[in-house]
Enzyme design. Structure first.
Site, mmCIF file in Angstrom:
data_model
loop_
_atom_site.group_PDB
_atom_site.id
_atom_site.type_symbol
_atom_site.label_atom_id
_atom_site.label_comp_id
_atom_site.label_asym_id
_atom_site.label_seq_id
_atom_site.Cartn_x
_atom_site.Cartn_y
_atom_site.Cartn_z
ATOM 1 N N GLU A 330 0.894 -1.135 0.034
ATOM 2 C CA GLU A 330 0.048 -0.068 -0.024
ATOM 3 C C GLU A 330 1.015 1.328 -0.078
ATOM 4 O O GLU A 330 0.722 2.090 -0.497
ATOM 5 C CB GLU A 330 -0.892 0.093 1.301
ATOM 6 C CG GLU A 330 -1.947 1.089 1.306
ATOM 7 C CD GLU A 330 -1.135 2.365 1.909
ATOM 8 O OE1 GLU A 330 -1.737 3.545 1.693
ATOM 9 O OE2 GLU A 330 -0.268 2.305 2.710
ATOM 10 N N GLU A 331 2.010 1.154 0.815
ATOM 11 C CA GLU A 331 2.741 2.408 1.055
ATOM 12 C C GLU A 331 3.314 2.935 -0.408
ATOM 13 O O GLU A 331 3.680 4.139 -0.493
ATOM 14 C CB GLU A 331 3.764 2.228 2.073
ATOM 15 C CG GLU A 331 3.150 1.909 3.469
ATOM 16 C CD GLU A 331 2.593 3.098 4.200
ATOM 17 O OE1 GLU A 331 2.558 4.077 3.428
ATOM 18 O OE2 GLU A 331 2.250 2.971 5.504
ATOM 19 N N ASP A 358 -7.101 2.072 7.953
ATOM 20 C CA ASP A 358 -5.653 2.310 7.774
ATOM 21 C C ASP A 358 -5.518 3.862 8.083
ATOM 22 O O ASP A 358 -4.983 4.740 7.450
ATOM 23 C CB ASP A 358 -5.451 2.185 6.350
ATOM 24 C CG ASP A 358 -4.184 2.764 5.997
ATOM 25 O OD1 ASP A 358 -3.012 2.849 6.779
ATOM 26 O OD2 ASP A 358 -3.598 2.945 4.565
ATOM 27 N N HIS A 429 4.825 7.490 9.659
ATOM 28 C CA HIS A 429 5.977 7.263 8.428
ATOM 29 C C HIS A 429 7.388 7.773 9.227
ATOM 30 O O HIS A 429 8.433 8.177 8.356
ATOM 31 C CB HIS A 429 5.868 7.860 6.866
ATOM 32 C CG HIS A 429 4.877 7.494 6.243
ATOM 33 N ND1 HIS A 429 4.362 8.104 5.087
ATOM 34 C CD2 HIS A 429 3.969 6.548 6.406
ATOM 35 C CE1 HIS A 429 3.612 7.429 4.501
ATOM 36 N NE2 HIS A 429 2.840 6.244 5.318
#
Length: 468
Positions: A330-331, A358, A429
């Site tokens: 996904e990232e 998410d 992140h």
């Protein structure tokens, strides 16, 4: 008073919905479903299963960048975890992903105020020359200002975009600033810049930079791209207020290592009477490599897995199949989600509704839907038990979250179970995305909401299509 009002609204909603139907058996079924949903709420709020799952993933695997060796370990972990929890079916589907290795990142102000800076490469960035590069900084308030800059003021320099991310419960500030991360390198390169650094797309004041994916254009020179921690962005801005001749030395050593195959991991509890119809609960298995991927997205993996497990333990299965999809990559561009859509095209018409977790581990406060307008009010009433978990009814404009947002284009109804994300972008992140950021009680509330939502939708007799 709050509990009284919530229970009064729930009873009113139930009576209103029952009034729309004259069939006594339907009313009996509706009441039974509501009672099951309430029992799921109670069990979930008292369970620590989700926290144990999140702990297992972050401790036993840790960072799991798509395409890394740890990514494949996470696939094995997820497969074994779903099997151990008794899912009826557990299987993997291949996803081809690019392999990018971060390497090291360093920077320092060379003049006029020599000192180190803290930064990290953006995902997908190319490397600097082996010995780094040195150039003057040119600052812009935002991406739009860069787009309208004069080339002679940018050429040969390192672009610095210094836009702060505002804090919102909904996370809306991220949408306003993320364009600089995604598209900044292309716009800077068009004007002749030799590199770009951005203020981290985050709401914290820690000296921990936020990574994240960026994009290149094959027709534009690829330049190195990095994110500065917020305090270092402030420091650089303060220097530029004193002198327009601030130069930095930047060294990034990432590598592009081609492609490899990873997997979406899928687990199912088969429906009792409509097993070919699917209520999909999604999360993504991969993470960035800086922290341990706790809130992004071990928490989501834990929430949807634990919610499905609670439904699977019921004495009687709901009508439809509960499918948990732990998406790959996904990232780095929702690659697993795109692969899922392609691989499941033939059965997307059988996807009754989908939702994805998410957005960290904050409590859910609202349930938005995207269903046929004609049944929106009825669908809301079906979900009335969510009020027991302090969840209010929302609108009919849901996206569904991350990969699930790809499904409405194919006619699939979706829900957005919205979490309080005021602190999400403090950790998102960064190296600070670790297990201690998860509140076990809030995580359990999420499980309660997802379990009730999935069960009630699996039992629903409403026709949710066509969506608007």
């Amino acid at each position: 008073m709050r509990n009284y009002m919530r229970n009064t609204l729930t009873i009113f909603a139930a009576s209103l919905l029952l009034g729309w139907f004259s069939n006594g058996s339907y009313a009996t079924t509706y009441e039974a479903n509501q009672k099951v949903a309430e029992s799921l709420n109670s069990k979930a709020q008292q369970s620590d299963l989700a926290y144990k799952i999140a702990e297992s993933l972050t401790v036993e695997i840790g960072p799991r960048l798509a395409g890394s060796a740890e990514d494949l370990l996470a696939v094995d972990w997820a497969t074994a975890k779903l099997q151990s929890l008794g899912f009826d079916k557990v299987y993997k589907e291949p996803v081809v992903v690019p392999v990018w290795q971060r390497g090291s990142a360093s920077a320092r102000v060379v003049a006029p105020y020599p000192q180190p800076l803290v930064l990290t490469a953006l995902g997908g960035s190319v490397a600097t020359p082996e010995k780094g590069l040195t150039a003057n900084i040119v600052r812009f308030d935002n991406l739009n200002a860069l787009k309208h800059a004069n080339k002679k003021n940018v050429e040969g320099k390192i672009v610095f975009i210094d836009q702060k991310t505002e804090r919102f419960k909904t996370g809306a500030g991220y949408g306003k600033t993320v364009g600089a991360r995604v598209n900044g390198a292309v716009e800077a390169a068009k004007l002749g810049a030799v590199a770009i650094v951005i203020r981290s797309i985050g709401t914290d004041s820690d000296r921990m930079p936020h990574t994240g994916m960026m994009r290149y254009d094959d027709d534009v020179t690829k330049i190195p791209a990095a994110a500065l921690s917020a305090p270092d962005a402030d420091q650089l801005t303060a220097m530029l207020a004193r002198s327009q001749d601030v130069s930095i030395q930047l060294t990034l050593t990432p590598k592009d290592l081609g492609t490899m195959t990873t997997y979406n991991v899928i687990g199912e509890f088969t429906g009792a009477t409509k097993p070919d119809e699917i209520v999909l609960l999604g999360a993504h298995l991969d993470s960035w490599d800086e922290g341990t991927g706790a809130i992004d997205d071990a928490s989501g993996v834990a929430i949807v897995t634990a919610a499905a497990k609670l439904i699977g333990e019921l004495p009687e299965r709901p009508a439809r199949t509960i499918r948990v999809v732990l998406f790959a990559a996904e990232e780095i561009g929702m690659i697993g989600g795109k692969a899922y859509v392609e691989q499941h095209k033939a059965e997307l018409s059988k996807h009754y509704i989908a939702a994805e977790s998410d957005f960290g581990a904050g409590p859910i406060y609202r349930a938005d839907l995207r269903v046929a307008p004609a049944v929106f009010s009825q669908a809301q009433q079906l979900l009335a038990p969510l009020a027991h978990a302090d969840v209010e009814q929302g609108d009919n404009n849901a996206r569904g979250g991350s990969e699930v947002s790809l499904l409405p284009a194919h006619g699939v109804p979706v829900a957005s179970l919205r979490q309080d994300g005021r602190d999400y972008f403090d950790y998102h992140h960064t190296p600070n995305d670790t297990l201690d950021k998860i509140d076990p009680a809030a995580l359990a509330q999420n499980v309660a909401v997802y379990a009730q939502f999935a069960y009630l939708m699996a039992q629903s007799s409403l026709e949710l299509r066509p969506i608007k």
